[in-house]
Motif scaffolding. Sequence first.
Motif, PDB file in Angstrom:
ATOM      1  N   TYR A  62      -8.652   0.141  21.580  1.00 39.55           N
ATOM      2  CA  TYR A  62      -7.971  -0.920  20.840  1.00 39.55           C
ATOM      3  C   TYR A  62      -7.698  -2.071  21.792  1.00 39.55           C
ATOM      4  CZ  TYR A  62      -3.872   1.277  23.001  1.00 39.55           C
ATOM      5  OH  TYR A  62      -2.979   1.821  23.891  1.00 39.55           O
ATOM      6  N   GLY A  63      -7.112  -3.118  21.266  1.00 36.36           N
ATOM      7  CA  GLY A  63      -6.804  -4.271  22.117  1.00 36.36           C
ATOM      8  C   GLY A  63      -8.084  -4.854  22.710  1.00 36.36           C
ATOM      9  N   ALA A  92      -7.875   2.250   9.577  1.00 31.73           N
ATOM     10  CA  ALA A  92      -8.790   2.393  10.713  1.00 31.73           C
ATOM     11  C   ALA A  92      -7.981   2.692  11.967  1.00 31.73           C
ATOM     12  CB  ALA A  92      -9.592   1.112  10.898  1.00 31.73           C
ATOM     13  N   CYS A  93      -8.521   3.569  12.793  1.00 30.91           N
ATOM     14  CA  CYS A  93      -7.792   4.008  13.986  1.00 30.91           C
ATOM     15  C   CYS A  93      -8.675   3.937  15.221  1.00 30.91           C
ATOM     16  CB  CYS A  93      -7.355   5.467  13.821  1.00 30.91           C
ATOM     17  SG  CYS A  93      -6.104   5.708  12.564  1.00 30.91           S
ATOM     18  N   SER A 135      -3.113   6.124  19.683  1.00 31.67           N
ATOM     19  CA  SER A 135      -2.105   5.068  19.550  1.00 31.67           C
ATOM     20  C   SER A 135      -2.116   4.439  18.157  1.00 31.67           C
ATOM     21  CB  SER A 135      -2.367   3.990  20.607  1.00 31.67           C
ATOM     22  OG  SER A 135      -1.613   2.832  20.305  1.00 31.67           O
ATOM     23  N   TRP A 136      -0.971   4.482  17.509  1.00 32.49           N
ATOM     24  CA  TRP A 136      -0.732   3.666  16.319  1.00 32.49           C
ATOM     25  C   TRP A 136       0.263   2.597  16.767  1.00 32.49           C
ATOM     26  CZ3 TRP A 136       0.289   7.678  11.759  1.00 32.49           C
ATOM     27  CH2 TRP A 136      -0.929   8.294  11.415  1.00 32.49           C
ATOM     28  N   GLY A 137      -0.226   1.619  17.503  1.00 28.07           N
ATOM     29  CA  GLY A 137       0.672   0.744  18.237  1.00 28.07           C
ATOM     30  C   GLY A 137       1.068  -0.530  17.522  1.00 28.07           C
ATOM     31  N   ALA A 138       0.201  -1.055  16.677  1.00 26.16           N
ATOM     32  CA  ALA A 138       0.489  -2.369  16.093  1.00 26.16           C
ATOM     33  C   ALA A 138      -0.130  -2.447  14.710  1.00 26.16           C
ATOM     34  CB  ALA A 138      -0.072  -3.466  16.998  1.00 26.16           C
ATOM     35  N   LYS A 174      -7.204  -3.441   4.294  1.00 21.43           N
ATOM     36  CA  LYS A 174      -8.433  -4.141   4.683  1.00 21.43           C
ATOM     37  C   LYS A 174      -8.790  -3.717   6.109  1.00 21.43           C
ATOM     38  CE  LYS A 174      -8.395  -8.132   1.637  1.00 21.43           C
ATOM     39  NZ  LYS A 174      -8.260  -9.594   1.532  1.00 21.43           N
ATOM     40  N   ILE A 175      -9.392  -2.536   6.169  1.00 23.39           N
ATOM     41  CA  ILE A 175      -9.656  -1.921   7.464  1.00 23.39           C
ATOM     42  C   ILE A 175     -10.520  -2.829   8.333  1.00 23.39           C
ATOM     43  CG2 ILE A 175      -9.413   0.483   6.696  1.00 23.39           C
ATOM     44  CD1 ILE A 175     -12.546   0.567   6.588  1.00 23.39           C
ATOM     45  N   ARG A 182      -6.610  -6.486  13.665  1.00 25.45           N
ATOM     46  CA  ARG A 182      -6.657  -6.184  15.113  1.00 25.45           C
ATOM     47  C   ARG A 182      -8.052  -5.827  15.589  1.00 25.45           C
ATOM     48  NH1 ARG A 182      -1.939  -6.366  13.793  1.00 25.45           N
ATOM     49  NH2 ARG A 182      -0.398  -7.286  15.129  1.00 25.45           N
ATOM     50  N   PHE A 183      -8.839  -5.225  14.732  1.00 25.83           N
ATOM     51  CA  PHE A 183     -10.216  -4.906  15.130  1.00 25.83           C
ATOM     52  C   PHE A 183     -11.158  -6.103  14.959  1.00 25.83           C
ATOM     53  CE2 PHE A 183     -10.059   0.056  14.773  1.00 25.83           C
ATOM     54  CZ  PHE A 183      -9.401   0.103  15.982  1.00 25.83           C
ATOM     55  N   ALA A 223       3.260   0.598  11.144  1.00 19.98           N
ATOM     56  CA  ALA A 223       4.015   0.936   9.924  1.00 19.98           C
ATOM     57  C   ALA A 223       3.781   2.400   9.552  1.00 19.98           C
ATOM     58  CB  ALA A 223       3.600   0.003   8.784  1.00 19.98           C
ATOM     59  N   ILE A 275       0.829  -1.212   0.000  1.00 17.51           N
ATOM     60  CA  ILE A 275       0.000   0.000   0.000  1.00 17.51           C
ATOM     61  C   ILE A 275       0.861   1.258   0.000  1.00 17.51           C
ATOM     62  CG2 ILE A 275      -0.233   0.054   2.527  1.00 17.51           C
ATOM     63  CD1 ILE A 275      -3.091   1.052   2.178  1.00 17.51           C
ATOM     64  N   PHE A 276       2.031   1.163   0.611  1.00 20.12           N
ATOM     65  CA  PHE A 276       2.883   2.353   0.773  1.00 20.12           C
ATOM     66  C   PHE A 276       3.645   2.720  -0.497  1.00 20.12           C
ATOM     67  CE2 PHE A 276       2.535   0.547   5.116  1.00 20.12           C
ATOM     68  CZ  PHE A 276       1.879   1.604   5.713  1.00 20.12           C
ATOM     69  N   SER A 326     -10.041  -5.480   9.729  1.00 20.44           N
ATOM     70  CA  SER A 326     -10.090  -6.936   9.525  1.00 20.44           C
ATOM     71  C   SER A 326      -9.112  -7.733  10.377  1.00 20.44           C
ATOM     72  CB  SER A 326      -9.805  -7.258   8.048  1.00 20.44           C
ATOM     73  OG  SER A 326      -8.461  -6.978   7.733  1.00 20.44           O
TER      74      SER A 326
END
Length: 204
Positions: free
Chosen positions: A129-130, A57-58, A63-66, A168-169, A173-174, A71, A45-46, A171
């Motif tokens: 998150y988590g 998705a945030c 936190s942008w932790g994982a 794939k937002i 961690r969430f 990335a 994607i980058f 999909s």
Amino acid sequence: MASSSAAQEVATDNPATTAISPKPSPSSNSPEQRTLTLHSYIGDIFSAPPLTVLIHACNTQGSWGAGIAAAFRTKYPVAYTIYRRHCLISHNPKTNPVPSGTCLLIPPSETKPGAPKHWIACLFTSQKYGKGKDKPDVILRNTGPAVSMMLGQIKEAGEGVADLRMCKINSARFAVPWERTVAVLEGLVVEEGWAGDVEVWDIE
Ligand SMILES: Nc1ncnc2c1ncn2[C@@H]1O[C@H](COP(=O)(O)OP(=O)(O)OC[C@H]2O[C@H](OP(=O)(O)O)[C@H](O)[C@@H]2O)[C@@H](O)[C@H]1O
């Protein structure tokens, strides 16, 4: 490569083949109403050309932790500070959290020589998150309004925006099955002046 009729593009990571010709999608209700069209690609994607919007998705905790968020944090440190300011200073996770179902669209902001000039769209689909992440139904309910808000913001941004690339937002961690997010995205009505095509990029 612009496919004339297939709903999904042939997977490729060749940047030269990523151009997409917007085409009207017939809607089930009204010939004048089109809904969002997704185009699938395999690749990084980058690797997107300048002025592409990278969409993820945030959470609203700053936190942008994982996962792919980590990335983003590494590649776009200035954008990360803008996201954190939005969550922690403009809002406050305890007393005035960023509302779910909204979007923060960050213009190209990196200052290091050679840094990519990408827009970054942060879709606030879960408060936390988590273990504290919202339930799938809540995340899905937040996804439609967040994407609609993003499309409105991109329209406002005008000609400085190129294509839209989404991971794939929701999909991983969430923990929302991707097909459920697809159903929400493909049901979104594209309003006048909005981009109607979104690339979905997967690394596999
Ligand atoms: N380098 C890479 N290049 C391309 N695609 C990559 C990739 N790395 C992973 N993917 C794929 O990107 C999709 C989304 O998977 P993710 O788990 O990231 O996102 P999500 O939307 O489910 O959840 C959001 C929360 O995850 C984060 O981590 P924290 O909660 O902070 O821990 C955030 O902060 C949020 O809160 C999956 O298809 C992964 O295969």
